[in-house]
Design a protein around this motif. Structure first.
Motif, PDB file in Angstrom:
ATOM      1  N   LYS A 525      -9.175  -2.071 -16.347  1.00  0.00           N
ATOM      2  CA  LYS A 525      -9.959  -1.217 -15.457  1.00  0.00           C
ATOM      3  C   LYS A 525     -10.059  -1.829 -14.058  1.00  0.00           C
ATOM      4  CE  LYS A 525     -11.212   2.345 -17.913  1.00  0.00           C
ATOM      5  NZ  LYS A 525     -10.859   3.742 -17.500  1.00  0.00           N
ATOM      6  N   ALA A 526     -10.301  -3.176 -14.026  1.00  0.00           N
ATOM      7  CA  ALA A 526     -10.374  -3.866 -12.734  1.00  0.00           C
ATOM      8  C   ALA A 526      -9.027  -3.803 -12.025  1.00  0.00           C
ATOM      9  CB  ALA A 526     -10.803  -5.317 -12.943  1.00  0.00           C
ATOM     10  N   ASP A 527      -7.949  -3.898 -12.796  1.00  0.00           N
ATOM     11  CA  ASP A 527      -6.597  -3.840 -12.222  1.00  0.00           C
ATOM     12  C   ASP A 527      -6.322  -2.462 -11.611  1.00  0.00           C
ATOM     13  OD1 ASP A 527      -4.003  -5.144 -11.848  1.00  0.00           O
ATOM     14  OD2 ASP A 527      -3.250  -3.688 -13.288  1.00  0.00           O
ATOM     15  N   GLU A 528      -6.755  -1.413 -12.311  1.00  0.00           N
ATOM     16  CA  GLU A 528      -6.552  -0.060 -11.793  1.00  0.00           C
ATOM     17  C   GLU A 528      -7.287   0.123 -10.466  1.00  0.00           C
ATOM     18  OE1 GLU A 528      -7.936   2.432 -14.916  1.00  0.00           O
ATOM     19  OE2 GLU A 528      -6.206   2.026 -16.245  1.00  0.00           O
ATOM     20  N   ARG A 529      -8.509  -0.368 -10.380  1.00  0.00           N
ATOM     21  CA  ARG A 529      -9.294  -0.243  -9.152  1.00  0.00           C
ATOM     22  C   ARG A 529      -8.692  -1.101  -8.035  1.00  0.00           C
ATOM     23  NH1 ARG A 529     -15.489  -0.327 -11.661  1.00  0.00           N
ATOM     24  NH2 ARG A 529     -15.404   1.808 -12.506  1.00  0.00           N
ATOM     25  N   MET A 530      -8.135  -2.250  -8.416  1.00  0.00           N
ATOM     26  CA  MET A 530      -7.485  -3.101  -7.414  1.00  0.00           C
ATOM     27  C   MET A 530      -6.282  -2.386  -6.811  1.00  0.00           C
ATOM     28  SD  MET A 530      -4.564  -5.139  -6.995  1.00  0.00           S
ATOM     29  CE  MET A 530      -4.073  -5.605  -8.632  1.00  0.00           C
ATOM     30  N   TYR A 531      -5.506  -1.674  -7.629  1.00  0.00           N
ATOM     31  CA  TYR A 531      -4.337  -0.957  -7.114  1.00  0.00           C
ATOM     32  C   TYR A 531      -4.750   0.212  -6.218  1.00  0.00           C
ATOM     33  CZ  TYR A 531      -0.409  -3.359  -9.166  1.00  0.00           C
ATOM     34  OH  TYR A 531       0.555  -4.285  -9.451  1.00  0.00           O
ATOM     35  N   LEU A 532      -5.865   0.841  -6.510  1.00  0.00           N
ATOM     36  CA  LEU A 532      -6.373   1.893  -5.611  1.00  0.00           C
ATOM     37  C   LEU A 532      -6.705   1.298  -4.247  1.00  0.00           C
ATOM     38  CD1 LEU A 532      -8.726   3.921  -8.018  1.00  0.00           C
ATOM     39  CD2 LEU A 532      -6.492   4.634  -7.095  1.00  0.00           C
ATOM     40  N   ASP A 533      -7.320   0.089  -4.265  1.00  0.00           N
ATOM     41  CA  ASP A 533      -7.650  -0.583  -3.016  1.00  0.00           C
ATOM     42  C   ASP A 533      -6.392  -0.986  -2.267  1.00  0.00           C
ATOM     43  OD1 ASP A 533      -9.567  -1.751  -1.169  1.00  0.00           O
ATOM     44  OD2 ASP A 533      -8.911  -3.707  -1.926  1.00  0.00           O
ATOM     45  N   LYS A 534      -5.373  -1.377  -2.998  1.00  0.00           N
ATOM     46  CA  LYS A 534      -4.106  -1.786  -2.374  1.00  0.00           C
ATOM     47  C   LYS A 534      -3.446  -0.577  -1.702  1.00  0.00           C
ATOM     48  CE  LYS A 534      -1.545  -5.023  -4.091  1.00  0.00           C
ATOM     49  NZ  LYS A 534      -1.297  -5.921  -2.942  1.00  0.00           N
ATOM     50  N   HIS A 535      -3.397   0.529  -2.404  1.00  0.00           N
ATOM     51  CA  HIS A 535      -2.813   1.752  -1.808  1.00  0.00           C
ATOM     52  C   HIS A 535      -3.576   2.148  -0.539  1.00  0.00           C
ATOM     53  CE1 HIS A 535       0.309   3.012  -4.624  1.00  0.00           C
ATOM     54  NE2 HIS A 535      -0.467   2.579  -5.617  1.00  0.00           N
ATOM     55  N   ARG A 536      -4.911   2.049  -0.603  1.00  0.00           N
ATOM     56  CA  ARG A 536      -5.722   2.373   0.563  1.00  0.00           C
ATOM     57  C   ARG A 536      -5.369   1.485   1.745  1.00  0.00           C
ATOM     58  NH1 ARG A 536      -9.298  -0.026   3.040  1.00  0.00           N
ATOM     59  NH2 ARG A 536      -9.492  -1.627   1.426  1.00  0.00           N
ATOM     60  N   TRP A 537      -5.206   0.149   1.488  1.00  0.00           N
ATOM     61  CA  TRP A 537      -4.918  -0.790   2.582  1.00  0.00           C
ATOM     62  C   TRP A 537      -3.558  -0.486   3.206  1.00  0.00           C
ATOM     63  CZ3 TRP A 537      -1.231  -4.395   3.885  1.00  0.00           C
ATOM     64  CH2 TRP A 537      -1.560  -5.274   4.920  1.00  0.00           C
ATOM     65  N   TYR A 538      -2.555  -0.243   2.381  1.00  0.00           N
ATOM     66  CA  TYR A 538      -1.221   0.052   2.905  1.00  0.00           C
ATOM     67  C   TYR A 538      -1.219   1.369   3.685  1.00  0.00           C
ATOM     68  CZ  TYR A 538       1.295  -3.797   0.728  1.00  0.00           C
ATOM     69  OH  TYR A 538       1.765  -5.028   0.418  1.00  0.00           O
ATOM     70  N   SER A 539      -1.991   2.336   3.190  1.00  0.00           N
ATOM     71  CA  SER A 539      -2.051   3.633   3.867  1.00  0.00           C
ATOM     72  C   SER A 539      -2.744   3.513   5.221  1.00  0.00           C
ATOM     73  CB  SER A 539      -2.801   4.641   2.997  1.00  0.00           C
ATOM     74  OG  SER A 539      -2.948   5.867   3.668  1.00  0.00           O
ATOM     75  N   GLU A 540      -3.848   2.747   5.251  1.00  0.00           N
ATOM     76  CA  GLU A 540      -4.583   2.602   6.502  1.00  0.00           C
ATOM     77  C   GLU A 540      -3.806   1.805   7.541  1.00  0.00           C
ATOM     78  OE1 GLU A 540      -8.268   0.826   5.519  1.00  0.00           O
ATOM     79  OE2 GLU A 540      -9.137   2.665   4.634  1.00  0.00           O
ATOM     80  N   ASN A 541      -2.965   0.880   7.071  1.00  0.00           N
ATOM     81  CA  ASN A 541      -2.201   0.042   7.994  1.00  0.00           C
ATOM     82  C   ASN A 541      -0.795   0.569   8.219  1.00  0.00           C
ATOM     83  OD1 ASN A 541      -3.887  -2.609   8.590  1.00  0.00           O
ATOM     84  ND2 ASN A 541      -4.248  -2.051   6.438  1.00  0.00           N
ATOM     85  N   ASP A 542      -0.504   1.791   7.680  1.00  0.00           N
ATOM     86  CA  ASP A 542       0.770   2.458   7.908  1.00  0.00           C
ATOM     87  C   ASP A 542       1.947   1.550   7.548  1.00  0.00           C
ATOM     88  OD1 ASP A 542       2.352   4.612   8.542  1.00  0.00           O
ATOM     89  OD2 ASP A 542       2.596   3.983  10.641  1.00  0.00           O
TER      90      ASP A 542
END
Length: 549
Positions: A525-542
């Protein structure tokens, strides 16, 4: 100049060669070197003979130019099984009852090496009709060092003598056997650990060598051993001193390896101790050659071994002073304890040896080294277990340790939380700046985790760029607090201008949120939430997500 690592390998090879040569020599002595003994009578509380005359006789054919003659009239042979007994150290002996030679002890005429017959109990059975006859004993000292050694003559039961000597030597015999067994077990166990790649600590292996040789030295140096191995007294004599030489080499190799594994950048002391190790090997090899070619016996070259021990002691003292001045650790603390006890015990025994002119009752080393050896071995086992669950680069617990924690069913009964971290763009850093920069990025993040996460929590390096934290007494507030501290530390690191810049993704899960999940499922569960955060960071930083991994 020869590299230290190459010198170390050569020192180990030389030690192995010297040990093999000594072993071959001992086997040869046991097979071909014998004392020529003539006994015309056989035997199944001893009293000391006091009324005898003693005379020194000059004889150019004797090893040091003299012989000693003892005479007295045998007044009473005693009751039951009786014998004349006395102990000689590096002496030849002839015993006459009346005009008849009853006993003779000297090197066999076929012996090509050595002139000593070691230390022996002379036992000559006495019969009732020997009463009134003259006893004449001629002893011939082999070395100048035993020229004035007194001989005590006793009359009584050989069995009683054996029992009395066993009682006297029993503590030393027990300690010696313990040392031998302990040394062999430690060597075998350490070789298994090295073979299974659970440890690369050769220092402990050489500690086992020293402990085993210490046991052999003291076991063969007792008076009871000459009774127990009466058919191999020459071999026993050589084993005793040979063990001192070989133990000295093993001690220098232990110290050399300890210096090489120290945390210092300057390895000059490693090279210095390797030189001492090579000197010890050279001295031992020279002593063996002198013995084989009949130039000098081990007993005569023993001071050479003692000189090596003194050099080691002086060198250790110098290194200790340097360590204190520079404030740097040169040896592990338990290495210092073991080496210190070995050197102090050996020096104390040497002083007793030269003052008392005997190696009997030398207990300092025999008592100190086994205790220190056991402590060192279990300390090494502890290190091996710690290394087995520790990540080599970061020093954090590794995935194996994490999985053992997750397999604990009791952990689900506690209110726990799991945080999963993943470094962003580590592969990109490795590809563009090199793996050294990638390792630097990992270590910088590890330092942030250690400085922000309390020691009460468990931090693991779960994978290459993934880290996990097991939090006890977890709550949303506590997890948010930890993450804020880590984000603040990462921001401060990046604002300092250091490179490569550090970015990470994180996600956490609490057992109170998912009470029906196992720890492993909670990690997912923690891993799934970490990947959501990773996608968010890559998206925000283009940044293309594919370049992150």
């Amino acid at each position: 100049m020869m590299k230290a690592s190459g010198l170390w390998k050569k020192a180990c090879v030389i030690y192995a060669v010297v040990a093999v040569l000594f072993t071959a020599f001992f086997v040869y002595v046991n097979r071909f070197e014998h004392a020529s003994k003539q006994e015309t009578r056989s035997s199944e509380e001893c009293r000391v003979v006091e009324n005898y005359t003693e005379k020194e006789i000059e004889d150019s054919s004797a090893p040091i130019g003299i012989r000693r003659e003892y005479r007295w009239i045998l007044s009473d042979t005693g009751e039951g099984d009786s014998a004349l007994v006395f102990y000689i150290v590096h002496h030849y002996a002839e015993v006459y009852i009346g005009d008849e030679l009853m006993y003779s002890l000297m090197p066999d005429h076929t012996n090509p090496v050595g002139k000593s017959v070691g230390s022996n109990w002379v036992v000559v059975p006495l019969y009732p009709d020997d009463s009134g006859k003259e006893i004449r004993i001629i002893t011939t000292p082999v070395y100048e060092s035993v020229r004035h050694r007194q001989v005590v003559f006793q009359i009584g039961s050989p069995l009683s003598l054996c029992k009395t000597q066993l009682e006297k030597d029993f503590p030393q015999l027990v300690l010696s056997v313990i040392c031998c067994l302990l040394g062999v077990l430690i060597m075998a166990a350490q070789l298994v650990l090295i073979w299974r790649e659970k440890s690369q600590n050769w220092s402990v292996f050489f500690v086992g060598n020293v402990t085993a040789f210490l046991g052999i030295w003291k076991l063969t140096d007792t008076r009871f051993s000459s009774i127990l191995f009466k058919e191999h007294v020459v071999l026993i004599s050589y084993l005793s001193i040979g063990a001192v030489f070989l133990g000295g080499i093993a001690a220098t190799l232990f110290l050399s390896k300890g210096f090489s594994e120290s945390e210092r950048d300057d390895k000059s002391d490693f090279g210095l101790m390797l030189v001492v190790s090579l000197i010890a090997s050279g001295v031992s090899l020279a002593a063996l050659c002198l013995q084989i070619f009949g130039i000098a016996d081990f007993r005569q070259t023993l001071p050479m071994a003692h000189m090596v021990i003194i050099i080691i002691a002086v060198l250790l003292a110098v290194v200790l002073v340097i360590q204190k001045k520079k404030g740097k650790r040169i040896l592990k603390r338990r290495d210092w304890v073991w080496a210190g006890l070995l050197v102090l015990g050996t020096l104390a025994d040497m002083i007793v040896f030269y003052v008392m002119k005997t190696s009997a009752n030398l207990y300092f080393t025999l008592l100190a080294v086994p205790v220190a050896t056991v402590l060192m071995f279990f300390g090494n086992l502890s290190d091996a277990n710690r290394r087995a669950c520790t990540d080599y680069l970061s020093g954090l617990f590794n995935k194996s340790r994490w999985e053992s924690l997750m397999d604990n069913p009791a952990i689900v009964d506690k209110n726990i939380g799991i945080i999963m971290f993943d470094l962003n763009r580590l592969k990109y850093v490795n590809d563009t700046m090199g793996h050294e920069a990638g390792d630097k990025l990992i270590l910088n993040f590890v330092n942030i985790l250690r400085n922000t996460i309390p020691p009460s929590e468990t931090i693991c390096r779960w994978g290459g760029d993934e880290f996990t934290v097991l939090v006890t007494d977890a709550s949303h507030e506590k997890m948010a607090y930890y993450l804020k501290k880590i984000h603040d530390a990462a921001d401060a690191y990046n604002e300092s201008g250091r490179t490569p810049e550090l970015y990470f993704a994180a996600g956490y899960a609490l057992s109170e949120e998912f009470p029906d999940l196992t720890p492993s499922e909670l990690l997912q569960k923690a891993d799934e939430r970490m990947y959501l955060d990773k996608h968010r960071w890559y998206s925000e930083n283009d940044i293309e997500h594919r370049r992150r991994s």
